[in-house]
Design an enzyme around this catalytic site. Structure first.
Site, short mmCIF file in Angstrom:
data_model
loop_
_atom_site.label_atom_id
_atom_site.label_comp_id
_atom_site.label_asym_id
_atom_site.label_seq_id
_atom_site.Cartn_x
_atom_site.Cartn_y
_atom_site.Cartn_z
N THR A 166 3.87 9.91 5.49
CA THR A 166 3.77 8.74 6.38
C THR A 166 3.50 7.47 5.57
O THR A 166 3.34 6.39 6.15
CB THR A 166 2.61 8.93 7.39
N ALA A 190 7.10 6.87 0.86
CA ALA A 190 7.98 7.77 1.62
C ALA A 190 8.87 6.96 2.56
O ALA A 190 10.07 7.22 2.68
CB ALA A 190 7.14 8.78 2.40
N ARG A 243 -2.19 13.46 6.97
CA ARG A 243 -3.25 13.82 7.93
C ARG A 243 -2.94 13.35 9.36
O ARG A 243 -3.36 13.97 10.32
CB ARG A 243 -4.57 13.20 7.49
N LYS A 272 3.32 8.18 -10.12
CA LYS A 272 2.47 7.45 -11.05
C LYS A 272 1.34 6.79 -10.26
O LYS A 272 1.50 6.61 -9.07
CB LYS A 272 3.27 6.42 -11.83
N HIS A 313 6.51 2.31 -17.71
CA HIS A 313 7.88 1.80 -17.66
C HIS A 313 8.35 1.19 -18.99
O HIS A 313 9.42 1.53 -19.50
CB HIS A 313 8.02 0.73 -16.58
P1 NAP Z 1 0.09 4.99 0.89
O1 NAP Z 1 0.99 4.09 1.64
O2 NAP Z 1 -1.37 4.69 0.84
O3 NAP Z 1 0.28 6.46 1.50
C1 NAP Z 1 -0.59 7.51 1.20
C2 NAP Z 1 -0.16 8.74 1.97
O4 NAP Z 1 -1.06 9.80 1.68
C3 NAP Z 1 -0.15 8.55 3.48
O5 NAP Z 1 0.96 9.24 4.01
C4 NAP Z 1 -1.45 9.22 3.90
O6 NAP Z 1 -1.30 9.61 5.23
C5 NAP Z 1 -1.49 10.38 2.92
N1 NAP Z 1 -2.83 10.94 2.71
C6 NAP Z 1 -3.96 10.26 2.39
N2 NAP Z 1 -5.00 11.12 2.28
C7 NAP Z 1 -4.50 12.35 2.52
C8 NAP Z 1 -5.08 13.66 2.53
N3 NAP Z 1 -6.38 13.88 2.30
N4 NAP Z 1 -4.27 14.69 2.81
C9 NAP Z 1 -2.95 14.52 3.06
N5 NAP Z 1 -2.36 13.32 3.06
C10 NAP Z 1 -3.13 12.25 2.77
O7 NAP Z 1 0.54 5.16 -0.63
P2 NAP Z 1 2.00 4.91 -1.24
O8 NAP Z 1 2.15 3.46 -1.55
O9 NAP Z 1 3.01 5.58 -0.40
O10 NAP Z 1 1.87 5.64 -2.66
C11 NAP Z 1 1.94 7.02 -2.79
C12 NAP Z 1 1.94 7.38 -4.27
O11 NAP Z 1 3.08 6.80 -4.87
C13 NAP Z 1 0.74 6.84 -5.06
O12 NAP Z 1 0.42 7.72 -6.09
C14 NAP Z 1 1.28 5.54 -5.66
O13 NAP Z 1 0.58 5.17 -6.83
C15 NAP Z 1 2.71 5.95 -5.96
N6 NAP Z 1 3.64 4.82 -6.03
C16 NAP Z 1 3.91 4.08 -4.93
C17 NAP Z 1 4.80 3.04 -5.00
C18 NAP Z 1 5.13 2.21 -3.78
O14 NAP Z 1 6.05 1.39 -3.89
N7 NAP Z 1 4.48 2.38 -2.67
C19 NAP Z 1 5.43 2.74 -6.21
C20 NAP Z 1 5.15 3.53 -7.34
C21 NAP Z 1 4.26 4.58 -7.23
P3 NAP Z 1 -2.52 9.94 6.21
O15 NAP Z 1 -3.44 8.78 6.17
O16 NAP Z 1 -1.82 10.14 7.52
O17 NAP Z 1 -3.12 11.19 5.69
#
Ligand code: NAP
EC number: 1.1.1.49
Length: 488
Positions: A19, A23, A51, A149, A241
């Protein structure tokens, strides 16, 4: 030109953090495009896991909105969206508890298909997910995990994480993602270097004056202030990078284009990097920008810490101590709130040893520029005669190969994430970082960070919309060189 698409084997891809921002913005739209291209088989299944309490229908609705919002759908493919959503499932799960694991196990029990688990959650949960997958019997010998990352924040934490993952998965099952490696141009860099006779004989200290790598962003830290202020440009960009790009540009030709052959050569580059001297390193923080009606806070305002010492810009010079590159400087810079969004590697060749056209014709250098974004492509600057009757005057003109133009629009639509996810399913680790590579990168980065911390250095302010601190330009000027202009 339409590229040939070979479907991958049927798979189950569980997206932990299904979510979340990544993603929704990248993974789901990318998978939808692969589905439309015929690469993702209709029997494949995508399972969102987080969650938030949702049923399959609720998650499909969220996925549908995300795909539409983030550019997955076009007029040509929107009729395929429902068929794609039929492959999407959801499990409410807690990475830190027992909730949802039995359901996930039940959903993924069908074997004889590739099982992949994408850790798109905060890095603090990577180890917990690996442990729970193992506990619930989902860490089979053929399963794969994709780890986002940042991979650690220093050598010690990266080693710990490697050890935790290694307790449950073999190295050949671990895909440490760096989306820069999934870019078309990055792979083309290898094709240009090792698929042509033209460049490789010149690719060394004898003919190359210096190499620049710039990754410039126009955005500030935005809503990521809390995370970013603990990381900074060195940890967030250079350690991964920029170092990956440096490896690809500098490595020896691998014997084969296979994962370990390529990664062995990259590792040798990192291990041959010289430490960075304090006066070869400049750090900066962007200032507030009031040039338009929108309020653009300064870095310190954005991270809500008026005394923050974290850099939003960094420029450095380093050398690679090996036979090929001894004496050739590598200049790296990256930053936020710069003048344009641009990622580019520039190879500046030496001047010709003697000008037969006399000093009036000027001295010229060939410049090979490899552009990762925007407008991926490669340009080679060559020197020719200025047309017309004005005598033998020389000018530099670009031999341009912008991929979108040369190969048709088709090549533009494969985003780095979708390419890399397909590689995970195919079991090809070439474009993923190996554990020892990540550790070697931290081993080079850590002393640089400790150095400025011990010296108590504070980043210098730089004006938003410029190309970084003034001393970063001085770094080049005192070597008789200059940064290539950052252009959109
Ligand atoms: P985000 O928007 O904060 O999403 C975090 C996800 O983890 C949510 O789906 C959250 O959903 C879930 N989550 C949190 N605690 C959880 C738990 N205890 N059990 C199961 N699910 C849990 O983060 P994001 O930006 O998508 O980033 C995700 C990863 O990708 C990170 O490592 C980040 O450093 C990396 N990344 C992201 C980007 C980007 O552009 N966003 C770029 C490079 C790397 P719920 O709250 O519903 O559990």
């Amino acid at each position: 030109m339409t590229s040939r698409v070979i479907p991958v084997d049927p798979f189950d891809l569980v997206i932990f953090g299904g979510t979340g921002d990544l993603a929704r913005r990248k993974i789901l739209p990318g998978l939808f495009r692969r589905f439309c291209a015929g690469q993702m088989p209709p029997s494949a299944r995508i399972v969102g896991a987080a969650r938030t309490e949702l049923d399959h229908a609720g998650y499909r609705e969220m996925a549908s909105e995300a795909i539409k919002e983030f550019g997955g759908t076009t007029a040509a493919n929107s009729d395929k969206l429902n068929a794609f959503l039929d492959t999407v499932y959801y499990v409410a799960i807690d990475a830190l508890g027992d909730d949802g694991w039995e359901e996930l196990q039940e959903l993924c029990k069908e074997k004889n298909r590739v099982e992949a688990y994408y850790f798109s959650v905060t890095p603090a949960l990577f180890g917990d997910l690996a442990e729970r997958l193992h506990y619930w019997g989902m860490a089979g010998p053929d399963s794969r995990i994709v780890v986002e990352k940042p991979f650690g924040r220093n050598l010690a934490t990266a080693k710990n994480l490697n050890a935790t993952l290694a307790a449950h998965f073999d190295e050949h099952q671990i895909y440490r993602i760096d989306h820069y490696l999934g870019k078309e141009t990055v792979q083309n860099l290898m094709a240009v270097r090792f698929g042509n006779m033209l460049f490789e004989p010149l690719w060394n200290a004898q003919y190359v004056d210096h190499i620049q790598i710039t990754v410039a962003e126009t955005v500030g830290v935005g809503g990521r202030g809390e995370y970013y202020d603990k990381a900074g440009a060195m940890r967030d960009m250079v350690q991964n990078h920029l170092m990956q790009l440096l490896c690809l540009i500098a490595m020896e030709p691998p014997a084969r284009f296979d994962p370990d052959a390529v990664r062995d050569e990259k590792l040798k580059v990192i291990r041959a990097l010289d430490p960075v001297l304090p006066h070869h390193l400049m750090r900066g923080q962007y200032e507030a920008d009031h040039s338009d009606e929108k309020a653009h806070p300064s870095y310190r305002e954005a991270v809500e810490d008026p005394r923050s010492k974290t850099e939003s810009f960094i420029a450095l010079k380093t050398h690679i101590s090996n036979w090929r590159w001894a004496g050739t400087p590598f200049y790296l810079r990256t930053g936020k709130r710069m003048s344009a969004r641009s990622s580019e590697i520039t190879v500046v060749f030496k001047e010709t040893p003697h000008s037969i056209f006399g000093e009036d014709a000027g001295r010229h250098r060939n410049v090979l520029s490899i552009r990762l974004q925007p407008n991926e492509g490669i340009t080679l600057g060559v020197t020719i005669k200025e047309p017309g009757p004005g005598g033998m005057r020389l000018i530099d003109v670009p031999l341009d190969m912008t991929f979108a133009e040369a190969l048709g629009a088709d090549s533009e639509h494969v985003d780095a994430y979708e390419r890399l996810i397909m590689d995970v399913i195919r079991g090809n680790q070439t474009l993923f970082m190996r554990g020892d590579e990540v550790e070697a990168a931290w081993a080079w980065t850590d002393p640089i960070i400790h150095g400025w911390e011990e010296r108590g250095e504070v980043p210098k302010p730089y004006e938003s919309g410029t190309d970084g601190t003034t001393d970063s330009h001085e770094l080049m000027r005192r070597d008789g060189r200059k940064w290539r202009e950052v252009s959109p």
